[in-house]
Structure formats: structure tokens, C-alpha cells
Design an enzyme around this catalytic site. Structure first.
Site, PDB file in Angstrom:
ATOM      1  N   THR A   1       6.790  47.489  -3.491  1.00  0.00           N
ATOM      2  CA  THR A   1       7.804  47.987  -2.870  1.00  0.00           C
ATOM      3  C   THR A   1       9.089  47.591  -2.607  1.00  0.00           C
ATOM      4  O   THR A   1       9.222  46.420  -2.800  1.00  0.00           O
ATOM      5  CB  THR A   1       7.009  48.010  -1.274  1.00  0.00           C
ATOM      6  OG1 THR A   1       5.675  48.594  -1.428  1.00  0.00           O
ATOM      7  CG2 THR A   1       7.762  48.788  -0.190  1.00  0.00           C
TER       8      THR A   1
ATOM      9  N   CYS B   1       0.337  43.747  -1.792  1.00  0.00           N
ATOM     10  CA  CYS B   1      -0.809  44.439  -1.568  1.00  0.00           C
ATOM     11  C   CYS B   1      -0.910  44.957  -0.374  1.00  0.00           C
ATOM     12  O   CYS B   1      -1.217  44.336   0.736  1.00  0.00           O
ATOM     13  CB  CYS B   1      -1.887  43.439  -1.882  1.00  0.00           C
ATOM     14  SG  CYS B   1      -1.974  43.086  -3.563  1.00  0.00           S
TER      15      CYS B   1
ATOM     16  N   GLY C   1       0.050  53.389   2.212  1.00  0.00           N
ATOM     17  CA  GLY C   1      -0.180  51.781   2.012  1.00  0.00           C
ATOM     18  C   GLY C   1       0.639  51.508   3.116  1.00  0.00           C
ATOM     19  O   GLY C   1       0.642  52.026   4.392  1.00  0.00           O
ATOM     20  N   ASP C   2       1.162  50.032   3.169  1.00  0.00           N
ATOM     21  CA  ASP C   2       1.712  49.391   4.683  1.00  0.00           C
ATOM     22  C   ASP C   2       3.078  49.803   4.769  1.00  0.00           C
ATOM     23  O   ASP C   2       3.485  49.862   5.994  1.00  0.00           O
ATOM     24  CB  ASP C   2       1.725  48.036   4.554  1.00  0.00           C
ATOM     25  CG  ASP C   2       2.607  47.615   3.174  1.00  0.00           C
ATOM     26  OD1 ASP C   2       3.679  46.633   3.370  1.00  0.00           O
ATOM     27  OD2 ASP C   2       2.330  47.896   1.984  1.00  0.00           O
TER      28      ASP C   2
END
Lengths: 323, 341
Positions: free
Chosen positions: B197, B250, B227-228
Site C-alpha cells: 500500500t 499485512c 484490508g486495513d
């Protein structure tokens, strides 16, 4: 051995005093707590308990989740849900899910069957199908009352957009006390889990995701500390990471009630908006369960120490022995 | 709010002028935390430096922290070497699905998109979500409807998919099935697998902070996997009274511990930007496993300046920071190169 406990909420809001919705919502919330507790009592896990409690409310058309949830601007039933396992911090969640009668169950499958934490939109349907879960037509999820509320909302919104309505009327057009549901539990092994589920706000933009399926916003669980589930102004809860902030105070040893009150006050002052929370705080081999809300009403029910307690109005706490 | 940063100088005619500067504009960007392959390493380094320059240019012409982080992240979305916008990793079906967020530290306002197809600059759409709606996060078809309602045409998949991303998906699928055929326990994905990212955090001349993060997610993710990155408190965090954070790595590990908010919490407890970054990552790694990197600005710096920190527990993280007329950057642990702007 730990003393199991569960607390659930069925949504926050403002009921007119003579509302005939309060009693059935209260009964539904208590029934959900009993469903979850039955699992704990026979040695089941906290995750099973919160999933069962929330499923019970998803199946109950009165609650804003699953069948009977509020509709988005396009008139569809679009849902968000999460489960969190406080032992591993694993979680599973879905957002923007269409055609899904029990999003909390799909959320749990996401946690158990994938390496992911959150699936969205059409990806949820693809996942459901790959696990043999039927994607149902919208009509099976829409309650006539919700449809009427949606129609009313669209009409008010159009008037507002065309310059001849006002936002207060839009706000008052929303159904009272009909909001996100959730549950937090601790089982006999001392594990803590949380689950939250919602259809969001009437007339939300299609695809709008609120705080419910977000770890740290609408929900949080950590077996070392406790668990939280929230209901209310989703955007406000997201901006301040409401559930995580409550857990931060629990980690510092602040009692559950004070943690909840402080963070809700902080949220209201910092970004505006109101919310309600249920909190379970670990304490040795027991736990404290509490609720706090800055609105006139929030349906909640808790079972621990052989008693069931519940309420819906500010300051109300009824209690009975559990048999 | 004035600070001690002031200087005197003589101008034409001998008059003495005293200029009180406000806050010191600062930006730090990251282009992903992972093990970079030799063929992409130089490109990634140049890419983060260029993105930092773009963002800083906004700050020096009086732009806001929000303008700066959107410019920096847009630059990386347009650069196909990064896993955002053009050049994003592909989901299991070979599609680009974007997640992105912006957060305004002034009022905690935020806009984000997730599971979004057909968008060249998801960070710009995230900003529009913040500015044009009452919501913080739009997903999938809803995000797309909103994009079109703002007059932004969806771009065909072919424009966003690069050869490199396509090959990586092929390799990943082949690797996964090879592992299954060996009846071996699931092992870590191949080193070229993405956890990269991009993001930026900045402080402007008025002392306002902003954060932005953008990603295509992980190669071969399930369709719709989020995702985050678009999650306040996980992929990004910004609060004028605390600091600003962007994370990469991750995603699932980051989400489980609310990594960006944890960094913020450590800043509130008195840790420096660097300490907060290190401690938060150590906690994450110990509690849930996985690896990540963070960039941090702390509002608790000396008058007018914020502290800048970065840390990663992956093999590499491409980062670049500009403040006080200096550009600093690195890719390897402990590496810091610099040049005068």
C-alpha cells in the site's frame, strides 16, 4: 474457570413515550440474551454465544439487521456485520452485503474459512455462493414498514433537495430506536467475543458502510481486556475509533461504566453525534457488564450471576432471577 | 498560533524585516513495505521521492495538508510501479479493486472507498466522499455510483491492469496450486507477493495534519476483500492534537490491532514519533503476527515543528520525507539518504 456472561443491545434512538414498539423490542433483546446465554451455560464458546444472540435479532423483523433492516437510498436491504474472537483477535466481517439474511453468520465464515477480515459488496455474494449459502431476493428481506419509511424518506429528501423541505423533517422521518444490534460475551474459558450487525440508516447512500463492521469503531474484543459493541451515529464512532478507545481505558484499569461514559462524551464533543455502547470488562475470573447511551433509549439485556437485567429508557434497570 | 521560528533579514533599501514563520510544512510518504525485487527497487525509490516533492510543492505554495497528501498519493497511484491506482495488484479474478482513505486532522473528517473497480485515482474519490457526503466509507457498486454522480467516468479494467500485476497473479495462482499438490501445509506466499500500500502524512503551514492511504490490496485476494487501508485507525489516522499515521503491510494484521490508532495512542502517552512506530509494530507482531511499516508525524514536536518517524519490520519500506529544505529517503532498514531541496 470463568463466570460466563453476556450483554446484548438492540439499537439506540428516541421512542415517542407511547410507542408500541418498546415492549416487543425489549422482549426481542431479552430473548437474544437468553439464546446467547443458553450456549454459554452448556459450555459453549463466546463466539457461538454472540453469533446466536445476533442471529436471533437478525431473524426478528423488528430489529435493524437481517430481515427487517432499514433500506438504503435505492430501496435495497444492504448490511454490515462483524464477529471478533478476543483470544486471537481474528475477525470476520461483511459490508455492503445484499441478499443476505444472516450477515453475522457470513461474517463468521469469513473469519473461519478465509485469510481475510472483511469482504464487501458483490464479493460477499460470491463468497456466500461458494459456501452453499443462498443469496435471497431483496423482497425476502424487506419489511413493509421499512419500505414505507423508505418511501417517506425519499419524498422528504426530494423536497429538501428541491429547496422546499427541511432536514429536521428528514431526521424525524427515520424510524425510532431502530439501529445497529450487538452482543459481547465471555465464556467459561475466559474468552471474550463481540458481534455487531446492521442495515445502517434509512436512505443511506448505496454502499455506505458505517462503524458496525469495523474493528475498533463499532466493535472490539480482546480476551485480556474485554469487549465492546456500539450503536448510533456510525460516522462519529468511526472518526474517533469509539470501541478501541473504550478498550484503551479498560486497559488502563478504568472501570467499564466510566470508560464508556468518558469516551461517548469525548466523541460527542470532538465530532458530534450520539451513540450507545455495551461493554464487558474482564476482572479476574469474572467480568463487569455495563451499558451507556446518550439518547433517550437503547434496548439492552445482560445475563450474569444467575440474573437477567434489562432496560430501554435512560436510567432504567429491571432485574429478575434467571430460570 | 505563532511559534519561536522567526528570523530577521535585510532587504533592498536596508530595511530590516522580521518574519514570523508559522508551522514548518512537512511531508512523509511511503510506497509500500515488502521485499523489493532488484528490478523495482530503483523505480520505487525514485517514485517515493517524486511523490514527496509533489506533496511538498503543494505545501510551499500555501496548500493544505490535505492537498499535499492527496497530491503525493495521486502521484503514486499514477505511477505503475506502485500497488495503487494504475498498476494495482489483482484480485483472484484478475480485477483491480481499490481501497483508499483521506483523513483531515482538523475535525477528524474522513472519506474512503473500498472494493472499488474502474477508478484511476481512488484517493481523490475518497476526498470527494468526505467533502460531498455525510458518510465516511462507500463500497463497491455504491462507490462506483457515487463516482459517476460526480462526473468521473469509470475507466476500463485494461487501463488499470499492468503486465507485471497480471504475471504476479499467474505466478501466485500457480504457486498456490503447486503447494496444494504437494500436500504441504500452507506456507508463506512467494516473496514477490504484495503488501505494499502507499500513503502520505503531512503538516501544513497552519499546523493542520492530514493522512492518506491507497492500495489495490493483495495479489489473488478474494473479490471484495477489504484490508486495513480505508479503515480509520487501521490504515490511517490523523488528529491535529495528536499526529498523523499511514500504514502499509499485512492488512489483516494491521486491522486486528487497529495499528494506526495504536500509534496515536502511544503519541498521546508521550512516546516520540519513532518510539510510537516501533512499539506499535512490536505489539502487532507479537500479538497477531504479520509484518508492516508505518510513517508518523507527531504534533508533540518543538514549537512549530512536528516529529517525523518511520519504522518497518518487513525487509524493506520505500519512504521519503521533506522538511526544512531537506529530502530524506530510504528503502533498507536503517538507511537514510538525503539531499538539499
Amino acid at each position: 474457570m470463568f463466570e460466563p456472561a453476556i450483554i446484548v443491545h438492540g439499537g439506540f434512538g428516541k421512542f415517542p413515550s407511547e410507542s408500541n414498539l418498546k415492549k416487543p423490542l425489549m422482549e426481542g433483546t431479552k430473548a437474544a440474551a437468553r439464546e446467547g446465554h443458553a450456549i454459554l451455560a452448556r459450555g459453549g464458546s463466546a463466539i457461538d454465544a454472540v453469533e446466536a444472540a445476533v442471529t436471533s435479532m437478525e431473524d426478528n423483523p423488528l430489529f435493524n439487521c437481517g430481515y427487517g433492516c432499514t433500506l438504503n437510498l435505492n430501496g435495497n436491504a444492504q448490511m454490515d456485520a462483524i464477529v471478533i474472537d478476543g483470544q486471537t483477535l481474528n475477525s470476520g466481517a461483511v459490508c455492503g452485503a445484499l441478499g443476505c439474511p444472516n450477515p453475522v453468520q457470513v461474517a463468521r465464515l469469513v473469519m473461519e474459512k478465509t485469510n481475510h477480515c472483511l469482504l464487501s459488496g458483490d464479493g460477499v455474494q460470491q463468497f456466500m455462493r461458494s459456501h452453499g449459502i443462498e443469496v435471497v431476493p431483496d423482497s425476502q428481506l424487506i419489511l413493509p414498514e421499512r419500505f414505507q419509511e423508505w418511501e417517506q424518506y425519499v419524498k422528504l429528501r426530494e423536497e429538501f433537495v428541491n429547496g422546499c423541505g427541511d432536514s429536521q423533517r428528514i431526521a424525524s422521518g427515520l424510524p425510532p430506536g431502530c439501529d445497529t444490534v450487538g452482543a459481547v460475551a465471555m465464556d467459561a474459558s475466559g474468552n471474550i467475543a463481540a458481534a455487531t450487525s446492521t442495515g445502517g440508516r434509512t436512505g443511506k447512500l448505496p454502499g455506505r458502510v458505517g462503524d458496525a463492521p469495523i474493528v475498533g469503531a463499532g466493535s472490539y474484543a480482546d480476551s485480556n481486556v474485554g469487549g465492546v459493541s456500539t450503536t448510533g451515529f456510525g460516522e462519529s464512532a468511526m472518526k474517533v475509533c469509539l470501541a478501541r478507545r473504550i478498550a484503551e481505558l479498560l486497559e488502563k484499569g478504568v472501570p467499564a461504566q466510566e470508560s464508556a461514559a468518558r469516551v461517548l462524551r469525548f466523541m460527542h464533543e470532538k465530532v458530534g453525534g450520539e451513540a450507545g455502547v455495551i461493554v464487558l470488562a474482564k476482572d479476574g475470573n469474572r467480568c463487569h457488564v455495563t451499558r451507556h447511551f446518550i439518547s433517550p433509549n437503547m434496548t439492552w439485556a445482560a445475563i450474569n450471576d444467575g440474573r437477567i437485567t434489562w432496560g430501554i429508557d435512560q436510567g432504567q434497570e429491571e432485574s429478575a432471577s434467571l430460570e | 498560533m505563532l511559534c519561536d521560528n522567526a528570523f530577521e533579514g535585510r532587504v533592498w533599501g536596508g530595511a530590516v524585516i522580521k518574519i514570523i514563520t508559522m508551522f514548518r510544512p512537512t511531508i512523509i510518504v511511503h510506497g509500500g513495505a515488502r521485499q523489493f525485487t532488484p528490478d523495482t527497487r530503483d523505480l520505487v525509490q525514485e517514485g517515493v521521492k517524486a511523490a514527496a516533492r509533489q506533496g511538498y510543492a503543494e505545501l510551499t505554495k500555501g496548500g493544505s495538508a490535505m492537498d499535499a497528501v492527496v497530491a503525493a498519493v495521486s502521484a503514486m497511484e499514477d505511477n505503475t510501479v506502485f500497488n495503487a491506482g494504475h498498476g494495482s495488484r489483482l484480485n483472484l479474478k484478475g480485477q483491480v479493486e481499490a481501497d483508499a482513505i483521506v483523513i483531515d486532522g482538523r475535525n477528524l473528517g474522513s472519506g474512503a472507498v473500498c472494493g472499488l473497480q474502474g477508478c484511476s485515482n481512488p484517493v481523490q474519490l475518497a476526498r470527494l466522499v468526505m467533502e460531498k457526503t455525510n458518510h465516511c466509507l462507500l463500497t463497491a457498486d455504491g462507490a462506483r455510483e457515487f463516482m459517476e454522480s460526480q462526473g468521473i467516468a469509470a475507466v476500463p479494467s485494461s487501463e488499470l491492469v499492468t503486465e507485471r500485476a497480471r504475471i504476479e497473479l499467474e505466478q501466485h495462482v500457480k504457486f498456490s496450486s503447486a503447494v496444494e499438490n504437494l500436500v504441504a501445509p500452507r506456507s508463506a506466499p512467494p516473496p514477490s507477493s504484495s503488501c505494499d500500500t502507499v500513503g502520505a502524512v503531512a503538516m501544513d503551514a497552519n499546523g493542520n495534519l492530514a493522512a492518506a492511504t491507497s492500495t489495490g490490496g493483495i495479489t489473488a485476494k478474494l473479490p471484495g476483500r477489504v484490508g486495513d487501508s480505508p479503515i480509520i485507525g487501521s490504515g490511517a489516522y490523523a488528529d491535529n492534537t495528536v499526529g498523523a499515521v499511514s500504514t502499509t503491510g499485512c492488512g489483516e494484521s494491521i486491522m486486528k490491532v487497529c495499528l494506526a490508532r495504536r500509534v496515536g495512542e502511544l503519541l498521546e502517552k508521550g512516546k516520540t514519533a519513532q518510539e510510537a512506530a516501533e512499539h506499535a509494530l512490536e505489539f502487532m507482531s507479537g500479538r497477531v503476527g504479520g509484518a508492516a511499516g508505518v510513517i508518523v508525524l507527531s504534533q508533540y514536536g518543538n514549537a512549530g515543528a512536528c516529529e517525523v518517524g518511520h519504522h518497518f519490520i518487513t525487509e524493506n519500506m520505500a519512504w521519503a520525507a521533506i522538511d526544512e529544505g531537506q529530502l530524506r529517503w530510504g528503502v533498507d532498514p536503517g538507511q537514510e539518504m538525503n539531499e538539499i531541496i
